[in-house]
Write a protein that holds these residues in place. Sequence first.
Motif, mmCIF file in Angstrom:
data_model
loop_
_atom_site.group_PDB
_atom_site.id
_atom_site.type_symbol
_atom_site.label_atom_id
_atom_site.label_comp_id
_atom_site.label_asym_id
_atom_site.label_seq_id
_atom_site.Cartn_x
_atom_site.Cartn_y
_atom_site.Cartn_z
ATOM 1 N N ASP A 480 0.828 -1.217 0.000
ATOM 2 C CA ASP A 480 0.000 0.000 0.000
ATOM 3 C C ASP A 480 0.857 1.260 0.000
ATOM 4 O OD1 ASP A 480 -2.310 -1.543 0.035
ATOM 5 O OD2 ASP A 480 -2.370 -1.595 2.233
ATOM 6 N N ASP A 481 1.842 1.276 -0.913
ATOM 7 C CA ASP A 481 2.698 2.433 -1.133
ATOM 8 C C ASP A 481 3.533 2.808 0.091
ATOM 9 O OD1 ASP A 481 3.679 4.280 -3.004
ATOM 10 O OD2 ASP A 481 2.483 5.896 -2.120
ATOM 11 N N GLN A 482 3.811 1.833 0.955
ATOM 12 C CA GLN A 482 4.723 2.088 2.065
ATOM 13 C C GLN A 482 5.467 0.804 2.412
ATOM 14 O OE1 GLN A 482 2.699 3.149 5.697
ATOM 15 N NE2 GLN A 482 1.023 1.730 5.316
ATOM 16 N N TRP A 483 6.549 0.953 3.172
ATOM 17 C CA TRP A 483 7.342 -0.206 3.561
ATOM 18 C C TRP A 483 6.989 -0.605 4.991
ATOM 19 C CZ3 TRP A 483 10.563 -3.013 0.447
ATOM 20 C CH2 TRP A 483 10.750 -2.486 -0.836
ATOM 21 N N VAL A 484 6.591 -1.873 5.152
ATOM 22 C CA VAL A 484 6.203 -2.404 6.456
ATOM 23 C C VAL A 484 7.100 -3.586 6.793
ATOM 24 C CG1 VAL A 484 3.809 -1.666 6.175
ATOM 25 C CG2 VAL A 484 4.487 -3.946 5.434
ATOM 26 N N VAL A 485 7.142 -3.943 8.077
ATOM 27 C CA VAL A 485 7.974 -5.060 8.515
ATOM 28 C C VAL A 485 7.285 -6.368 8.141
ATOM 29 C CG1 VAL A 485 9.041 -6.222 10.463
ATOM 30 C CG2 VAL A 485 8.972 -3.719 10.383
ATOM 31 N N ARG A 486 7.962 -7.146 7.300
ATOM 32 C CA ARG A 486 7.430 -8.441 6.889
ATOM 33 C C ARG A 486 7.790 -9.528 7.888
ATOM 34 N NH1 ARG A 486 9.928 -11.986 1.940
ATOM 35 N NH2 ARG A 486 8.425 -13.691 1.953
ATOM 36 N N ARG A 487 9.067 -9.577 8.276
ATOM 37 C CA ARG A 487 9.542 -10.581 9.220
ATOM 38 C C ARG A 487 10.647 -9.982 10.083
ATOM 39 N NH1 ARG A 487 11.489 -15.654 5.722
ATOM 40 N NH2 ARG A 487 12.696 -13.988 4.715
ATOM 41 N N ARG A 488 10.802 -10.508 11.279
ATOM 42 C CA ARG A 488 11.968 -10.205 12.098
ATOM 43 C C ARG A 488 12.889 -11.412 12.011
ATOM 44 N NH1 ARG A 488 13.137 -6.468 16.266
ATOM 45 N NH2 ARG A 488 14.748 -7.202 17.715
ATOM 46 N N LEU A 489 14.086 -11.219 11.509
ATOM 47 C CA LEU A 489 14.998 -12.321 11.240
ATOM 48 C C LEU A 489 15.958 -12.524 12.412
ATOM 49 C CD1 LEU A 489 15.931 -11.505 7.518
ATOM 50 C CD2 LEU A 489 13.989 -12.832 8.393
ATOM 51 N N ASN A 490 16.349 -13.790 12.599
ATOM 52 C CA ASN A 490 17.278 -14.103 13.679
ATOM 53 C C ASN A 490 17.853 -15.491 13.457
ATOM 54 O OD1 ASN A 490 18.714 -13.898 16.140
ATOM 55 N ND2 ASN A 490 16.991 -12.830 17.112
ATOM 56 N N GLY A 491 18.775 -15.896 14.315
ATOM 57 C CA GLY A 491 19.315 -17.248 14.265
ATOM 58 C C GLY A 491 20.030 -17.555 12.969
ATOM 59 N N ASP A 492 19.655 -18.697 12.364
ATOM 60 C CA ASP A 492 20.283 -19.089 11.106
ATOM 61 C C ASP A 492 20.045 -18.060 10.005
ATOM 62 O OD1 ASP A 492 21.032 -21.377 12.368
ATOM 63 O OD2 ASP A 492 19.470 -22.634 11.485
ATOM 64 N N GLU A 493 18.952 -17.330 10.098
ATOM 65 C CA GLU A 493 18.630 -16.359 9.054
ATOM 66 C C GLU A 493 19.590 -15.170 9.055
ATOM 67 O OE1 GLU A 493 13.795 -16.805 8.859
ATOM 68 O OE2 GLU A 493 14.704 -15.837 10.595
ATOM 69 N N ILE A 494 20.328 -14.976 10.141
ATOM 70 C CA ILE A 494 21.347 -13.921 10.179
ATOM 71 C C ILE A 494 22.718 -14.541 10.433
ATOM 72 C CG2 ILE A 494 19.718 -12.141 10.867
ATOM 73 C CD1 ILE A 494 20.863 -12.342 13.728
ATOM 74 N N GLY A 495 22.893 -15.780 9.946
ATOM 75 C CA GLY A 495 24.185 -16.440 10.032
ATOM 76 C C GLY A 495 24.681 -16.629 11.452
ATOM 77 N N GLY A 496 23.768 -16.911 12.355
ATOM 78 C CA GLY A 496 24.165 -17.076 13.747
ATOM 79 C C GLY A 496 24.708 -15.797 14.357
ATOM 80 N N GLY A 497 24.262 -14.675 13.847
ATOM 81 C CA GLY A 497 24.694 -13.392 14.373
ATOM 82 C C GLY A 497 25.827 -12.758 13.608
ATOM 83 N N GLU A 498 26.232 -13.371 12.450
ATOM 84 C CA GLU A 498 27.352 -12.804 11.698
ATOM 85 C C GLU A 498 26.912 -12.313 10.328
ATOM 86 O OE1 GLU A 498 32.050 -13.711 10.745
ATOM 87 O OE2 GLU A 498 30.724 -15.366 11.298
ATOM 88 N N TRP A 499 26.746 -13.204 9.366
ATOM 89 C CA TRP A 499 26.458 -12.798 7.984
ATOM 90 C C TRP A 499 24.961 -12.870 7.686
ATOM 91 C CZ3 TRP A 499 30.025 -10.543 5.044
ATOM 92 C CH2 TRP A 499 31.381 -10.780 5.315
ATOM 93 N N ILE A 500 24.417 -11.764 7.184
ATOM 94 C CA ILE A 500 23.049 -11.771 6.656
ATOM 95 C C ILE A 500 23.151 -11.865 5.140
ATOM 96 C CG2 ILE A 500 20.821 -10.591 6.565
ATOM 97 C CD1 ILE A 500 21.774 -8.861 8.890
ATOM 98 N N ARG A 501 22.400 -12.764 4.545
ATOM 99 C CA ARG A 501 22.468 -12.970 3.094
ATOM 100 C C ARG A 501 21.231 -12.401 2.407
ATOM 101 N NH1 ARG A 501 24.773 -17.404 5.642
ATOM 102 N NH2 ARG A 501 26.822 -18.029 4.825
ATOM 103 N N LEU A 502 21.471 -11.672 1.321
ATOM 104 C CA LEU A 502 20.377 -11.172 0.474
ATOM 105 C C LEU A 502 20.538 -11.804 -0.900
ATOM 106 C CD1 LEU A 502 21.143 -8.684 2.565
ATOM 107 C CD2 LEU A 502 19.373 -7.527 1.231
ATOM 108 N N PRO A 503 19.886 -12.943 -1.147
ATOM 109 C CA PRO A 503 20.064 -13.640 -2.430
ATOM 110 C C PRO A 503 19.444 -12.875 -3.585
ATOM 111 C CG PRO A 503 18.342 -14.685 -1.142
ATOM 112 C CD PRO A 503 18.973 -13.657 -0.249
ATOM 113 N N ALA A 504 19.922 -13.170 -4.800
ATOM 114 C CA ALA A 504 19.316 -12.603 -6.006
ATOM 115 C C ALA A 504 17.900 -13.127 -6.156
ATOM 116 C CB ALA A 504 20.153 -12.944 -7.233
#
Length: 532
Positions: A480-504
């Motif tokens: 709706d023409d704005q940016w909202v929070v879809r998910r809060r990422l953590n754990g494996d999704e942020i590489g155990g606190g190190e690398w966050i990946r943004l795939p193509a």
Amino acid sequence: MNDPHRRFVDGRFVLRGRPYLIVGGELHNSGSSTPRAIEQSLDVAAEIGVNTVLAPVAWELIEPQEGVFDFHTVDALIEGARTRGLHIVPLWFGTWKNGMSTYVPGWVKQDPERFPRIRNASGESIEAISPFCRAARDADALAFAALMRHLAAHDDGETVLMVQVENEVGVLGDSRDRSPLAEERWGDAVPAAVREAVGRSRPGRLRSTMQRSGGGENADWQTLFGDEADEAFMASAYASYIDAVARAGREAFDVPLYVNAWVDANLESDGGDSEFALGGGTSPGVYPSGGPLRHTSSIWRALAPTLDFLAPDLYFGSFDLIAGEYAAIDGILFIPEMQCNRVGVEQMFRAVGQLGASGVAPFAFDLMTKDDPHYADVKDAFALLSAIGRVVEQHPGAELTGFTLTDTDPTRRLFPDGALEVTRSHMAEIFPTPRNGVGVVARLDDDAYVIVGRGFAVRALRADGARAGWLSVEELEHEDDQWVVRRRLNGDEIGGGEWIRLPAIEQVQSELFPIRQSTVSSGALRVRTYSY
């Protein structure tokens, strides 16, 4: 009531008193030629996600008979954009478009005595009106002023952002105009304004030649500029002509005005990240001679002061180098034409994040269909850059940086303190990495960032050697023409606190990695870092 002022402040476009990033696209030449074409083009614009449409307005369509104006296509453009929540940048295809005079009205085309053409060294007429023709200049100025009055009367204070005056001007087929009108002026003394402007300019072709010539105050073009004389002569003519047109328009509607350039190809330094690396031409007449180029910019800025800036159309050559040199001319970088493909996507991210562009506009986006192999990438880029645009609007002091990660340049430290590191390398552990990584990062304060892009991984670092991690990671989604929070990422999704990946967009999990990971990402994160 909306703030009616549209202006540039410190290189950024400001709308309603707040920075506004122009995530635009330029219509193909006929994309705004009829109400039907306009509706179709604007539907594509709304679907693909641009916030601003650069649209041609042809002199032949608005003044089919001398002194009789018809603005029905302009009205369709304004109303169509407004109903879709889009902004527009009208492109005045007046006396010239790509160096030629094909968009002038029939009554101009059919009267060569009143509106004489450029002639080449063989004495042949070129389908381009001479910039030394005062009758053409005055007729163009009257038409442009009528257009600007109409825009002012129908604009709501924010639909029209700025206006381009003419399009890629200059002589094609010869290095200068050799018509009788031009020949009358060829032996004149170079105007003092030109001599002084070139003398003050950065070291370059014109300045070096002028200094070597030793010509005095009464020196003519050939004496003062030698081999560069033809192009300097034409730059003076085009700049003076266009300033008269622009001045007439500004009196009717005071919005930013600019001209765009068909950029020359400089073999010594420009290189290229396009298969059309030499597409601009290496000599005047192959590229439009006398246009608003880097080496003629001092003449343009001296003789066309009504213009707010000069803009490069960038399809070839070293994108970063050429864009940076244009930004240095006026402190403003706006790219009204560029590639509309994956190469263009990479350039858009660098232009906005790294080069400080106030806006970008891939050409002929309206010809794309959903089965085009570049469609998803271009649409995604528009969405992600729009997210950064909203961040800049809400946080005017945000610090931006952008990058492209390649096989030869796979890793970067971002910001002066190296607070973030981005890389392609850590993608290969889970996802194949056939594409270059691209991104823009906005730093909101010492520990808060908005990160957008594809095909890379990012981690937090500290200059003092302390360990750094992610305090919070939120994936943003456009709704709706704005940016909202879809998910809060953590754990494996942020590489155990190190690398966050943004795939193509199209990446899938590697068959060599046995644990299923999410390959679906909006490409936009809001994060906060901390040290421990």
